[in-house]
Design an enzyme around this catalytic site. Structure first.
Site, PDB file in Angstrom:
ATOM      1  N   HIS A   3      -7.619  -0.254  -2.137  1.00  0.00           N
ATOM      2  CA  HIS A   3      -8.155   0.480  -0.990  1.00  0.00           C
ATOM      3  C   HIS A   3      -7.389   1.788  -0.821  1.00  0.00           C
ATOM      4  O   HIS A   3      -6.395   2.023  -1.501  1.00  0.00           O
ATOM      5  CB  HIS A   3      -8.001  -0.352   0.301  1.00  0.00           C
ATOM      6  N   GLU A  63       0.938   1.856  -1.990  1.00  0.00           N
ATOM      7  CA  GLU A  63       1.186   0.545  -1.387  1.00  0.00           C
ATOM      8  C   GLU A  63       0.881  -0.515  -2.433  1.00  0.00           C
ATOM      9  O   GLU A  63      -0.048  -0.357  -3.233  1.00  0.00           O
ATOM     10  CB  GLU A  63       0.255   0.339  -0.172  1.00  0.00           C
TER      11      GLU A  63
HETATM   12 FE   LIG Z   1      -3.041  -0.122   2.945  1.00  0.00          FE
END
Ligand SMILES: [Fe+2]
Length: 302
Positions: A149, A260
């Protein structure tokens, strides 16, 4: 579901040599092509030719994000829907980039360039399609299996959120609202994860982070070990999000783009109710263990 998934991000990386080395050897992406100013990379468990393109540039940031559609006709359908919605679109013929087919390009209200595509060369995930092992030989570094994402920033969070809901039938898993009820951030999905795309109040056209999937909490610990060994600057974590319930580490690539690694989270469906977070509990929402958010996390974008 006509948009299948987030298929690609193109990142600008001023610190070229170190960034290419980092994405290949720390994140563990596999190089599939390069030209003078770009390196094309894929996560090992993706079948398509590439999902991350690094671009030589003077400043860090996001060139574009792209979603893969289910059929070639989807580009025509979405072109009409976007034009009806008042969004200017551009068709780019096949071959504009290595291994890619035709592209439908437009800009979202928060300023980012978004592309839709169907065609891309398929190179496989290094495993046979009959009786495969769980992973291939030769993985390096964190070896993220897939792109998961990204979180984009801008002023008009409402506008970008509404566009993805109205035109692309994305659903809202969670939202963070200001005391007046306006959106500070939204978490949107079209697959069964709590976010394929998230949008947060911030500087227009910027990206907060791109998120790579890893398989479980022990992989999060291992990823932190690999970051420490490679002098990667960690921003936050390992920790858990209240929002999405995901397990996470935030860190920076050598060019200053935040990455991330992410795992866990629940499985939302189209009929799942939207969860609301309010500003008084934002600390727990973002970093559940710590209960507070560091300044860098809320102020640094690329
Ligand atoms: Fe995230």
């Amino acid at each position: 579901m006509a948009i299948m998934r987030l298929g690609r991000v193109q990142l600008r990386v001023p610190n070229w040599e170190k960034s290419v080395h980092y994405y290949k050897n720390v994140i563990g992406l596999i190089e599939t092509a390069r030209d003078e100013n770009h390196v094309y990379l894929k996560c090992w468990d993706e079948h398509d030719h590439h999902s991350v393109i690094l671009e030589k540039a003077d400043t860090a940031g996001l060139d574009h994000l792209a979603f893969k559609c289910e059929t070639a006709e989807d580009l025509d359908i979405y072109e009409r829907k976007l034009v009806d919605y008042g969004v200017a679109v551009e068709r780019i013929p096949a071959g504009y980039r290595i291994a890619e087919g035709e592209i439908l390009r437009f800009r979202v209200p928060t300023g980012q360039t978004v592309e839709l595509y169907y065609e891309i060369d398929v190179v496989g995930n290094g495993l046979p399609l009959v009786n495969p092992d769980p992973w291939p030989d030769g993985l390096v570094g964190i070896a993220a299996p897939r792109l998961d994402h990204l979180l984009i920033a801008g002023d008009d969070v409402e506008g970008t959120t509404q566009l993805f809901q109205d035109v692309f039938d994305f659903h809202m898993a969670e939202k963070l609202i200001a005391p007046d009820g306006s959106y500070i951030a939204t978490w949107l999905f079209t697959t069964n994860t709590p976010h394929d795309l998230a949008v947060i109040k911030g500087p227009d056209s910027k990206v907060h982070h791109i998120g790579f999937w890893i398989d479980d909490w022990s992989e999060v610990r291992k990823a932190a070990d690999i970051m420490a060994r490679n002098d990667v600057m960690i921003d936050a974590g390992p920790t858990r999000h209240g929002i999405t319930r995901g397990l996470t580490i935030y860190f920076f690539d050598p060019s200053g783009n935040r990455n991330e690694v992410y795992t866990g989270g629940y499985m939302p469906y189209a009929d799942s109710p939207t969860i609301t977070w309010t500003t008084e509990d934002i600390g727990r929402g973002v970093f559940y263990f710590e209960g507070e958010v560091n300044d860098r996390f809320t102020t640094v974008f690329s």
